[in-house]
Write a protein that holds these residues in place. Structure first.
Motif, PDB file in Angstrom:
ATOM      1  N   ALA A  86       0.828  -1.207   0.000  1.00 45.80           N
ATOM      2  CA  ALA A  86       0.000   0.000   0.000  1.00 45.80           C
ATOM      3  C   ALA A  86       0.862   1.257   0.000  1.00 45.80           C
ATOM      4  O   ALA A  86       0.552   2.232  -0.702  1.00 45.80           O
ATOM      5  N   ALA A  87       1.942   1.246   0.766  1.00 46.84           N
ATOM      6  CA  ALA A  87       2.823   2.402   0.835  1.00 46.84           C
ATOM      7  C   ALA A  87       3.533   2.647  -0.492  1.00 46.84           C
ATOM      8  O   ALA A  87       3.637   3.787  -0.958  1.00 46.84           O
ATOM      9  N   LEU A  88       4.019   1.593  -1.113  1.00 43.92           N
ATOM     10  CA  LEU A  88       4.710   1.731  -2.397  1.00 43.92           C
ATOM     11  C   LEU A  88       3.766   2.203  -3.494  1.00 43.92           C
ATOM     12  O   LEU A  88       4.136   3.032  -4.333  1.00 43.92           O
ATOM     13  N   GLU A  89       2.560   1.705  -3.501  1.00 37.14           N
ATOM     14  CA  GLU A  89       1.585   2.119  -4.514  1.00 37.14           C
ATOM     15  C   GLU A  89       1.188   3.582  -4.324  1.00 37.14           C
ATOM     16  O   GLU A  89       1.049   4.334  -5.293  1.00 37.14           O
ATOM     17  N   ALA A  90       1.010   4.007  -3.074  1.00 37.07           N
ATOM     18  CA  ALA A  90       0.651   5.398  -2.801  1.00 37.07           C
ATOM     19  C   ALA A  90       1.779   6.343  -3.212  1.00 37.07           C
ATOM     20  O   ALA A  90       1.536   7.410  -3.798  1.00 37.07           O
ATOM     21  N   ALA A  91       3.024   5.961  -2.916  1.00 38.80           N
ATOM     22  CA  ALA A  91       4.166   6.792  -3.298  1.00 38.80           C
ATOM     23  C   ALA A  91       4.303   6.873  -4.814  1.00 38.80           C
ATOM     24  O   ALA A  91       4.628   7.930  -5.366  1.00 38.80           O
ATOM     25  N   ALA A  92       4.040   5.765  -5.512  1.00 39.16           N
ATOM     26  CA  ALA A  92       4.116   5.760  -6.972  1.00 39.16           C
ATOM     27  C   ALA A  92       3.070   6.690  -7.580  1.00 39.16           C
ATOM     28  O   ALA A  92       3.356   7.449  -8.515  1.00 39.16           O
ATOM     29  N   LEU A  93       1.863   6.657  -7.051  1.00 37.09           N
ATOM     30  CA  LEU A  93       0.816   7.562  -7.529  1.00 37.09           C
ATOM     31  C   LEU A  93       1.208   9.013  -7.279  1.00 37.09           C
ATOM     32  O   LEU A  93       0.967   9.892  -8.119  1.00 37.09           O
ATOM     33  N   TYR A  94       1.826   9.253  -6.136  1.00 33.58           N
ATOM     34  CA  TYR A  94       2.221  10.622  -5.794  1.00 33.58           C
ATOM     35  C   TYR A  94       3.268  11.153  -6.758  1.00 33.58           C
ATOM     36  O   TYR A  94       3.129  12.252  -7.317  1.00 33.58           O
ATOM     37  N   VAL A  95       4.353  10.391  -6.966  1.00 38.72           N
ATOM     38  CA  VAL A  95       5.432  10.903  -7.822  1.00 38.72           C
ATOM     39  C   VAL A  95       4.995  11.012  -9.278  1.00 38.72           C
ATOM     40  O   VAL A  95       5.546  11.811 -10.043  1.00 38.72           O
ATOM     41  N   SER A  96       3.981  10.240  -9.664  1.00 41.43           N
ATOM     42  CA  SER A  96       3.474  10.330 -11.032  1.00 41.43           C
ATOM     43  C   SER A  96       2.593  11.558 -11.231  1.00 41.43           C
ATOM     44  O   SER A  96       2.220  11.894 -12.363  1.00 41.43           O
ATOM     45  N   GLY A  97       2.227  12.229 -10.116  1.00 42.94           N
ATOM     46  CA  GLY A  97       1.383  13.406 -10.194  1.00 42.94           C
ATOM     47  C   GLY A  97      -0.085  13.127 -10.112  1.00 42.94           C
ATOM     48  O   GLY A  97      -0.920  14.031 -10.281  1.00 42.94           O
ATOM     49  N   ASP A  98      -0.469  11.865  -9.844  1.00 42.91           N
ATOM     50  CA  ASP A  98      -1.876  11.488  -9.820  1.00 42.91           C
ATOM     51  C   ASP A  98      -2.549  11.694  -8.465  1.00 42.91           C
ATOM     52  O   ASP A  98      -3.736  11.446  -8.312  1.00 42.91           O
ATOM     53  N   THR A  99      -1.785  12.128  -7.460  1.00 39.68           N
ATOM     54  CA  THR A  99      -2.346  12.383  -6.139  1.00 39.68           C
ATOM     55  C   THR A  99      -2.377  13.894  -5.923  1.00 39.68           C
ATOM     56  O   THR A  99      -1.372  14.569  -6.161  1.00 39.68           O
TER      57      THR A  99
END
Length: 301
Positions: free
Chosen positions: A286-299
């Motif tokens: 869950a943490a890795l997926e949330a960080a990936a969404l963040y750095v991609s600009g989707d959060t």
């Protein structure tokens, strides 16, 4: 603590001024891009992410009684973040942070968190005066603690009865401040969240993988650590009855649009998942997926 609050976020709350461009940069580069001013600071970033994940964080920090501080308090409130226990200073200005990010990552940053440092243990008064706890009845919930506090204050926290029963989640503010966390390295109730460079600074070694770094920190006395390594493997490790348990996962591949705040999002997502009862593997995922969404600009910020 108020029943509407789930976690204390202790540390820096300030304004981020961030310049971003989709071009690679080097020393002396002058390129077009965008400049934004958003609420930031490690404690604030974690609190904002925790709020997005359905938790109700409360801030312990120092903010100036100035226009920038008033805006920051309001920005926290509209995001569902508690500010009741914030230390408001008459003579210290609200802190700030400035960064430049290119397609090749963070180019440079300056953190002006001097007001937080000068406020010192005044920000911790609610934990001692009965509002959140006392020496004889210390706070027992989770605490997200960041390394923008002074080394002396972090040392005091490491030995303070006010934190003796808290679930401490600790992160450095940056690699330059990683060694401030050394007093908390062997705290029996602390979980440390660091990247590979920060792990190396704490262990006084150089590592090429998150699992070797995590194991080395356990050998240095840490009880539980999470080590990230950008787009490569991230590891969680703990020592139970002289036996090391280490789990490593690889984050999703994404196009990087931003980096400032990614580590704080990772930490918040992991805390939120564990508070919901997720096991070690699920919480790390869950943490890795949330960080990936963040750095991609989707959060959203």
């Amino acid at each position: 603590m108020n029943k509407t609050d789930d976690i204390l976020c202790i540390g820096s709350v300030l304004w981020d001024v961030i310049g971003r461009t989709d071009r690679s940069m080097r020393l002396g580069s002058d390129v077009p891009g965008r400049i934004v001013r958003v609420p930031g600071g490690v404690a604030m970033n974690i609190a904002m992410a925790l709020s997005r994940f359905g938790m109700r964080p409360d801030l312990l920090t120092a903010i100036g009684r100035d226009p920038a501080g008033a805006e920051l308090i309001e920005a926290a409130k509209v995001r569902g973040i508690g500010t009741t226990h914030v230390y408001l200073s008459e003579d210290l200005p609200t802190d700030s942070y400035m960064a430049v990010e290119g397609a090749n990552g963070l180019i440079a940053a300056i953190a002006d968190a001097h007001s937080l440092e000068r406020a010192g243990d005044k920000i911790l008064r609610p934990l001692a005066d009965g509002r959140l706890g006392t020496v004889n009845a210390p706070y027992t919930g989770p605490v997200a603690l960041d390394g923008n506090l002074t080394t002396q204050l972090l040392r005091d926290i490491a030995h303070s009865p006010l934190f003796a029963k808290a679930d401490l989640r600790v992160a450095p503010a940056s690699p330059g401040k990683a060694e401030r966390l050394l007093p908390l390295l062997d705290h029996p109730r602390a979980t440390l969240y660091v990247n590979l460079e920060e792990a190396g600074l704490l262990a006084h070694e150089t590592f090429d993988s998150s699992d070797t770094a995590a194991r080395a920190l356990l050998d240095k006395g840490a009880h539980r650590v999470l080590v990230t390594n950008g787009g490569k493997g991230a590891s969680i490790a703990q020592r139970i009855a002289q036996r090391d348990e280490i789990l490593t996962q690889t984050p999703p591949e994404v196009l990087v649009a931003r980096v400032t705040g990614a580590g704080d999002t990772f930490m918040a997502a992991h805390i939120a998942a564990e508070m919901r009862g997720a096991d070690a593997a699920s919480a790390l995922t869950a943490a890795l997926e949330a960080a990936a969404l963040y750095v991609s600009g989707d959060t959203p910020l």
